[in-house]
Scaffold this active site. Structure first.
Site, mmCIF file in Angstrom:
data_model
loop_
_atom_site.group_PDB
_atom_site.id
_atom_site.type_symbol
_atom_site.label_atom_id
_atom_site.label_comp_id
_atom_site.label_asym_id
_atom_site.label_seq_id
_atom_site.Cartn_x
_atom_site.Cartn_y
_atom_site.Cartn_z
ATOM 1 N N ILE A 147 0.856 -1.208 0.000
ATOM 2 C CA ILE A 147 0.000 0.000 0.000
ATOM 3 C C ILE A 147 0.886 1.251 0.000
ATOM 4 O O ILE A 147 1.742 1.395 0.868
ATOM 5 C CB ILE A 147 -0.897 0.050 1.262
ATOM 6 C CG1 ILE A 147 -1.718 -1.225 1.406
ATOM 7 C CG2 ILE A 147 -1.799 1.271 1.237
ATOM 8 C CD1 ILE A 147 -2.525 -1.281 2.696
ATOM 9 N N GLY A 149 5.138 -17.014 3.396
ATOM 10 C CA GLY A 149 6.181 -15.974 3.306
ATOM 11 C C GLY A 149 5.756 -14.635 3.863
ATOM 12 O O GLY A 149 6.316 -13.598 3.513
ATOM 13 N N ASP A 187 6.235 -5.593 15.278
ATOM 14 C CA ASP A 187 6.318 -5.180 13.874
ATOM 15 C C ASP A 187 5.358 -4.003 13.606
ATOM 16 O O ASP A 187 5.750 -2.988 13.017
ATOM 17 C CB ASP A 187 5.973 -6.391 12.992
ATOM 18 C CG ASP A 187 6.041 -6.087 11.515
ATOM 19 O OD1 ASP A 187 7.155 -6.043 10.973
ATOM 20 O OD2 ASP A 187 4.978 -5.874 10.905
ATOM 21 N N LYS A 222 6.171 0.024 12.592
ATOM 22 C CA LYS A 222 5.515 0.683 11.451
ATOM 23 C C LYS A 222 4.764 1.938 11.921
ATOM 24 O O LYS A 222 4.771 2.966 11.253
ATOM 25 C CB LYS A 222 4.566 -0.307 10.770
ATOM 26 C CG LYS A 222 5.308 -1.448 10.075
ATOM 27 C CD LYS A 222 4.382 -2.578 9.686
ATOM 28 C CE LYS A 222 5.116 -3.650 8.893
ATOM 29 N NZ LYS A 222 4.340 -4.869 8.678
HETATM 30 N N1 HSE Z 1 5.887 -9.782 8.637
HETATM 31 C C1 HSE Z 1 5.364 -8.584 8.071
HETATM 32 C C2 HSE Z 1 3.852 -8.656 8.092
HETATM 33 C C3 HSE Z 1 5.872 -8.429 6.673
HETATM 34 O O1 HSE Z 1 3.309 -9.757 8.278
HETATM 35 O O2 HSE Z 1 3.182 -7.631 7.967
HETATM 36 C C4 HSE Z 1 5.543 -7.111 6.019
HETATM 37 O O3 HSE Z 1 6.074 -6.023 6.729
#
Ligand code: HSE
Length: 411
Positions: free
Chosen positions: A135, A186, A200, A204
């Protein structure tokens, strides 16, 4: 025709996706840039592993060899961990290369420094792939919403978590089975703790905060929760109420300071996040001129991430001016805590109910699971007196069906 020479650091899911996209979209890239883009070198970990790359590409485990190439214009980084990545990118900038990164952990920690260094060296940093996969949220905030004053950003920013929540709800799979599938597809990080514990999404959110508000909250003040407390039973209880669990990061300016939280919440059918399923991400940007914009798309995976990086490649090769990140003005004072309205919550666990006028018990949804109405600070106070209790905010105005009024009266 002159050629832009590129090195890719890392040849995992993302690095390979970028390499393949540069080959498959060579014509389009050349048409836009008026120059060919050529991958000259790839930094790999294991020389023995067979890879499908052109024979003239230098495959090396030594970053110094890449830095010594006679021509190197752009370094595209697709490796994990903060180090040695940060060191490599500083060296690449020092060598006069534009850099493009997908590494949110490294960029959340050192983005400011890299951008400063890039400015000094008259090169650019592309980091679209650090947030929300394919995005284009960073370019939207940076290039297309320059005058709007952003007051709130809410986002489903981790594809793995959203995928797991969808699989658990739709296929009634366990958390472990769903995570395994996300890894096979993946989507997950090398260490999926970062995904499922909310780190994570936190990184962000901090990157978005800097772009939208020009600053970040104190990291220690940000509430961060992952999705590991959400069970199939809790999901079923929420479904009876027409609600779905979503892992949402929110960043806003309140009382002149930036505040953020990253946690699972419940949303109803009228909320755009309700319909964001699987590996999709979505970002709501609330700003003063345009109102609310929702951007939605694939949040992880080989080609969505490659898409963000290739668009960045074109951006850095086309731009002649150096970027200046977030210098947005304060736009919303927010309300002091005392004036904040009560919210609805789903609360679950071994609750010892005591008379507490600050909490309104609305419904019993399942064993040990209730809907309540309370202000956040009152709920936090109440929860401190309980053991093993988890609670989730229900976002926005939702029509909650009353299921067990009688049961509530006998809690
Ligand atoms: N592991 C991350 C996710 C990858 O699942 O959003 C993309 O930043």
């Amino acid at each position: 025709m002159s050629v832009i020479k590129v090195a890719i650091l890392g040849f995992g899911t993302v690095g390979e996706g970028v390499y393949r996209t540069i080959q498959s979209h060579a014509e389009e890239i050349t048409a836009v840039l008026g120059k060919k883009v050529e991958v000259t070198a790839i930094l790999i970990q294991n020389k023995q592993k067979k890879r499908e790359v052109r024979e003239d590409v230098l495959l090396t485990t030594d970053f110094a060899e890449i830095l010594q190439l006679p021509q190197l214009d752009v370094v595209i980084e697709a490796i994990v961990d903060i180090e040695p990545t940060f060191t490599y990118l500083k060296k690449a900038i020092g060598r006069g290369c534009h850099i493009i990164t997908a590494n949110k952990e490294m960029f959340a920690h050192h983005g400011k420094e890299l951008l400063g260094l890039a400015r000094e060296n008259n090169v650019l940093v592309g980091y679209e792939a650090t947030v929300a996969g394919g995005i284009p949220v960073i370019q939207t905030l940076r290039q297309l919403l320059k005058i709007n004053r952003v007051s709130l950003i809410q986002g489903i920013l981790n594809g793995t978590s959203n995928f797991i929540l969808s699989e658990m709800r739709e296929k009634k799979q366990s958390f472990a089975e769903s995570l395994l599938q996300a890894q096979k597809n993946g989507y997950a990080e090398a260490d999926p703790t970062n995904d499922v514990e909310g780190f994570d999404a936190f990184y962000k959110a901090m990157i978005l905060s800097r772009i939208a508000f020009g600053e970040e909250p104190n990291w220690h003040d940000v509430e961060r929760q992952g999705i590991t407390s959400i069970t199939n039973e809790l999901m079923e209880a929420a479904e009876k109420l027409g609600l779905r669990f979503k892992h949402v990061a929110s960043i806003s300016r309140e009382d002149g300071r930036v505040v953020a939280a990253v946690k699972p919440v419940l949303v109803g059918n009228e909320n755009p996040f309700y319909h964001v399923e699987g590996v999709e991400n979505a970002v709501n940007v609330h700003s003063d001129i345009v109102g609310r914009i929702t951007l939605q798309g694939p949040g992880a995976g080989m080609f969505p991430t490659a898409s963000a990086m290739i668009e960045d490649l074109v951006y850095v090769c086309q731009s002649h001016s150096i970027e200046h990140i977030g210098s947005r003005k304060e736009c919303s004072k927010g309300k002091p805590d005392s004036e904040k309205p009560k919210e609805h919550w789903l609360i679950h666990g071994g609750i010892k109910k005591e008379a507490d006028s600050a909490i309104t018990w609305i419904d019993k949804v399942a064993k040990d699971t209730f809907i309540i109405e309370a202000a956040q600070k009152d709920l936090e106070q109440f929860v401190q007196q309980q053991s093993e209790v988890c609670y989730f905010s229900i976002l926005g105005e939702v029509d909650l069906p009353v299921l067990n009024k009688a049961a509530v009266s006998v809690i």
